[in-house]
Write an enzyme that holds these catalytic residues in place. Structure first.
Site, PDB file in Angstrom:
ATOM      1  N   TYR B 130       0.862  -1.036  -0.072  1.00 30.86           N
ATOM      2  CA  TYR B 130       0.079   0.331   0.007  1.00 30.86           C
ATOM      3  C   TYR B 130       0.862   1.187   0.040  1.00 30.86           C
ATOM      4  CZ  TYR B 130      -3.648   3.268   0.817  1.00 30.86           C
ATOM      5  OH  TYR B 130      -4.229   4.360   0.341  1.00 30.86           O
ATOM      6  N   GLN B 187     -10.536   0.236   1.231  1.00 28.68           N
ATOM      7  CA  GLN B 187     -11.098  -0.312   0.195  1.00 28.68           C
ATOM      8  C   GLN B 187      -9.968  -0.966  -0.504  1.00 28.68           C
ATOM      9  OE1 GLN B 187     -11.473   2.852   0.532  1.00 28.68           O
ATOM     10  NE2 GLN B 187     -11.256   4.052  -1.388  1.00 28.68           N
ATOM     11  N   ASN B 210      -3.089   5.936   6.379  1.00 25.13           N
ATOM     12  CA  ASN B 210      -3.898   6.898   7.171  1.00 25.13           C
ATOM     13  C   ASN B 210      -4.842   5.877   8.234  1.00 25.13           C
ATOM     14  OD1 ASN B 210      -6.120   5.919   5.605  1.00 25.13           O
ATOM     15  ND2 ASN B 210      -6.355   7.901   5.030  1.00 25.13           N
ATOM     16  N   SER B 233       6.760   9.112  13.825  1.00 22.54           N
ATOM     17  CA  SER B 233       8.099   8.625  13.746  1.00 22.54           C
ATOM     18  C   SER B 233       8.800   9.384  15.013  1.00 22.54           C
ATOM     19  CB  SER B 233       8.573   9.790  12.483  1.00 22.54           C
ATOM     20  OG  SER B 233       9.788   9.133  11.834  1.00 22.54           O
ATOM     21  N   GLN B 255      12.955  14.732  11.813  1.00 22.44           N
ATOM     22  CA  GLN B 255      11.761  14.091  12.227  1.00 22.44           C
ATOM     23  C   GLN B 255      10.632  14.865  12.331  1.00 22.44           C
ATOM     24  OE1 GLN B 255      11.573  10.558  12.318  1.00 22.44           O
ATOM     25  NE2 GLN B 255      13.500  10.959  11.434  1.00 22.44           N
ATOM     26  N   HIS B 258       7.904  15.576   9.712  1.00 23.26           N
ATOM     27  CA  HIS B 258       7.025  14.681   9.248  1.00 23.26           C
ATOM     28  C   HIS B 258       5.785  14.858   9.569  1.00 23.26           C
ATOM     29  CE1 HIS B 258       9.146  11.317   6.997  1.00 23.26           C
ATOM     30  NE2 HIS B 258      10.207  11.573   8.011  1.00 23.26           N
ATOM     31  N   GLU B 324      12.703   4.776  17.581  1.00 28.24           N
ATOM     32  CA  GLU B 324      12.513   4.110  16.037  1.00 28.24           C
ATOM     33  C   GLU B 324      14.127   4.514  15.582  1.00 28.24           C
ATOM     34  OE1 GLU B 324      10.410   6.432  13.733  1.00 28.24           O
ATOM     35  OE2 GLU B 324      10.157   5.063  11.894  1.00 28.24           O
ATOM     36  N   HIS B 325      14.480   5.671  15.708  1.00 30.53           N
ATOM     37  CA  HIS B 325      15.730   5.995  15.151  1.00 30.53           C
ATOM     38  C   HIS B 325      16.698   6.476  16.393  1.00 30.53           C
ATOM     39  CE1 HIS B 325      12.997   7.284  11.623  1.00 30.53           C
ATOM     40  NE2 HIS B 325      13.882   6.461  11.330  1.00 30.53           N
ATOM     41  N   ASP B 358      17.042   7.080   5.703  1.00 31.45           N
ATOM     42  CA  ASP B 358      15.618   7.036   5.303  1.00 31.45           C
ATOM     43  C   ASP B 358      15.826   6.729   3.515  1.00 31.45           C
ATOM     44  OD1 ASP B 358      14.299   7.742   7.070  1.00 31.45           O
ATOM     45  OD2 ASP B 358      14.120   9.727   6.903  1.00 31.45           O
ATOM     46  N   GLU B 412      -0.593 -36.463  29.312  1.00 29.98           N
ATOM     47  CA  GLU B 412      -1.489 -35.495  28.946  1.00 29.98           C
ATOM     48  C   GLU B 412      -2.759 -35.975  28.835  1.00 29.98           C
ATOM     49  OE1 GLU B 412       0.242 -33.417  25.685  1.00 29.98           O
ATOM     50  OE2 GLU B 412       1.752 -32.321  26.960  1.00 29.98           O
ATOM     51  N   HIS B 417      -3.026 -40.066  20.716  1.00 31.95           N
ATOM     52  CA  HIS B 417      -1.481 -39.612  20.683  1.00 31.95           C
ATOM     53  C   HIS B 417      -0.712 -40.896  20.875  1.00 31.95           C
ATOM     54  CE1 HIS B 417      -3.030 -35.658  20.133  1.00 31.95           C
ATOM     55  NE2 HIS B 417      -1.542 -35.038  20.034  1.00 31.95           N
TER      56      HIS B 417
END
Lengths: 428, 428
Positions: B130, B187, B210, B233, B255, B258, B324-325, B358, B412, B417
């Site tokens: 995506y 969709q 999103n 981020s 950052q 963003h 993250e970074h 990046d 068990e 088994h």
């Protein structure tokens, strides 16, 4: 393509068996509010809430100080169980350890003209293992969940179980579980995710459980990591005329006895085999089988036998169904291995009965169910480590790549991304 | 432990910074019903629903036959973009490919006294990527998501984007995306999960989006696999007095630009550095910065500078936040690498500015956010393969382990088994 099932239905394409796929109809909505309430309560009130829920759901009256099962109880359980069971657990632990060591991943680094790039592999710090109580208390699950974490190098492994039996405790002893808590259900999951006065917060929760446990795990996912949510168990046996019908029947039954929703599917090139397996199952073994009620329901609803024209078609059908366990019961099973794309574990040959894999061989018995073998793996060491990228750029390395980064930043309209490269360029 | 922030607040323990952690307050409940409705509709009405939603949400009137963007458009975009950008994309693709090849995992087998155990590593068959439209259309995301899938050996990679710009299409061309669909939002996710007349069903969906896209991915998880749901981020810079304040300021801003929810955190042993960075950011760069509005909000709410007594304390704080970074801007950054446990990507030294990672260096820019670096990894080749256990047991091997399995089955209470092992034993 020619596929027919023992009920006399014909199929032209593998997709036509998709009616087999849907098995569970649990209305999770009914439980969600209750699980949310439990989690909220444990998060806010800690041990106090755990004690209350343990009395309410597990009918055990305890004080907060009893939440930890003393180490001596584990040791005692280990000493108490039958010698041959203890020996089997020890052998299983060792074989599992040896197999999972092959899954270990190494950190790597490469250097090239002033740029060092690498990947650092680090074990998770703390892992929590859930083990159901009551009928579904499987000591083998303790081994299967704890060993890969141990091999990965996890520092601390804790376990929650509402009412563990002596076998479960003995397995915990063998695995060197750091702390065992006497708590179950959604409240156990909440405690491990958020921590209480007594229960330590972990980074990942693994292990099977009922609908409350499953929903609680989904709910805390993100706060901690979780393993996959397991669906009902499945076996798919591909067999030709060389298969022993009694052996195949027993293998199918070994899934059916787990759960009314378990699926046992036979795909064979031999109509005789299919008929013999069915007759033997219903007219012989099931007659005085201790778990008859569960197994019969499972077989009636989710037991199927398909007759196909050749083993290639059998593999196609198997790939479509992507079963948790796949047995290939032929004289030359390795011939088919490249045709099998999707299965949690593949058991090859007449003697590789699936229950051996459940217990003793070495590979993990926590496997992807409900067709998720198309994209998921058995539980493994890779589930208990995480990786960090490591990057070092020298001045020389910087000069080689700087302009490319500026040009890409421009194409994305990210001015400060370009700026952070430019300020360095200006100062050189 | 001594930690103080630029706002004058003192801290005695790293846990006291936990107020930094909570950033997003999106009420997902508001969107959930809408997303469920969209998914249901696409599942039932296929292309027809896609065309309707594309007109409704993306204001594009199309026919079902326009859902596929013709290959010629990709080729044209590749030819049209600026030469230096095309070159940067090509270099990035190549460097990414080379780095990700180091992540490739091999199948393995071992044999021991009649038992063969192994693990077969198989690429996923079909992956869907995506790519958001509009402002957040990042061609670098196409590269970062497609390359590990390509290296893993995924047979077919498709892409959905509501309104891809020429850079995104050029990146898709470079990555050899098999089909690009002109469809976005929930969709698009539904179409890739369930398939429509035109859109192919995939096994895994990756890529950012999103709130609609994120919720749709969560919803179809299980039907298909998904990657992690990325949060806002983050960058955390550890720096000592040797750091250049302009460089650090630019890195923090990269950052902040963003997203208003992005977090930029500095931890330093030098109070002077902290003050200089802050002054330079607010009094110099931000003044005529194109993305000032976003960046300023982000810095005001989620920008922090901590002054610590030593670099060890800095690492402890960083591990708690598991960013993250993570940049380590000192003269001897490798000295600290063993003290850093939790971070998506670690950038070492003065020249390793995060935006290089990046775009162009080679490691992936899809990284765990919101402290999930404690248990998650960068997107990698391992996300596009799955493993199957392979087991072969000969008669001799069977005899070695049979009794252990029977004993464990007994513990068990699983009769069938044990039976599946016993029927074989009896026939030997």
């Amino acid at each position: 393509m020619k596929i027919v099932d023992l009920r006399g239905r014909y199929y032209k394409e593998v997709e036509e068996v998709q009616y087999l796929i849907k098995r569970s109809d649990v209305e999770t909505d009914l439980y969600e509010a209750a699980v949310k309430e439990i989690i909220k309560n444990v998060k806010e009130r800690g041990d106090e809430a755990l004690v209350e829920y343990t009395e309410k759901f597990d009918k055990i009256k305890i004080n907060p100080e009893d939440l930890i099962i003393p180490f001596e109880e584990l040791e005692k359980a280990y000493d108490e169980i039958e010698e041959e069971v203890r020996w089997a657990f020890e052998v299983a632990y060792e074989r599992l350890y040896e197999f999972h060591e092959l899954q270990k991943e190494k950190s790597f680094f490469k250097e090239e003209d002033g740029i060092i790039l690498g990947q650092k592999v680090v074990p998770l710090e703390k892992v929590g293992l859930y083990v159901p109580g009551g009928k579904a208390a499987y000591p083998s699950s303790v081994l299967m969940n704890a060993v890969p974490a141990r091999v990965a190098g996890v520092e601390e492994i804790v376990m929650c179980s509402p009412n563990p039996n002596k076998y479960t405790l003995a397995a915990a002893f063998i695995c060197g579980i750091d702390t065992v808590y006497r708590v179950g259900g959604a409240q156990a999951v909440a405690a491990m995710a958020y921590g209480t006065e007594t229960v330590k917060k972990v980074d990942k929760i693994v292990g099977p459980g009922n609908i409350y446990v499953a929903l609680a795990k989904k709910n805390v996912f993100g706060v901690v990591d979780i393993d996959m949510i397991a669906g009902p168990s499945e076996i798919l046996v591909i067999a030709d005329e060389t298969a022993n019908y009694k052996w195949v029947a027993a293998d199918l039954l070994s899934q059916a006895e787990h759960d009314e929703l378990a699926a046992s599917i036979l795909i064979t090139t031999s109509e005789d085999l299919a008929k013999n397996v069915k007759n033997y199952l219903y007219n012989e073994i099931l007659k005085d089988f201790s778990r008859k009620e569960i197994a019969e329901k499972s077989l009636n609803n989710y037991g199927h036998a398909f007759i196909v024209e050749d083993l290639e078609t059998a593999c196609e059908l198997a790939n479509y169904l992507a079963p948790e366990h796949l047995e290939v019961v032929t004289n030359n099973p390795f011939d088919l291995i490249n045709k099998i794309k999707h299965a949690g574990a593949i058991f090859l040959g007449h003697y590789s009965t699936e229950p051996l894999g459940d217990y003793i061989l070495g590979p993990n018995h926590v496997l992807p169910t409900s067709r998720s073998a198309r994209f998921s793996s058995p539980l493994g060491v890779y589930d208990f480590v995480k990786r960090s990228s490591v990057i070092y750029v020298s001045k020389e390395g910087f000069e080689r790549v700087a302009n490319h980064a500026i040009n890409m930043a421009k194409s994305e309209g990210l001015e400060a991304h370009a700026l952070s490269v430019k300020v360095r360029k200006e100062d050189i």
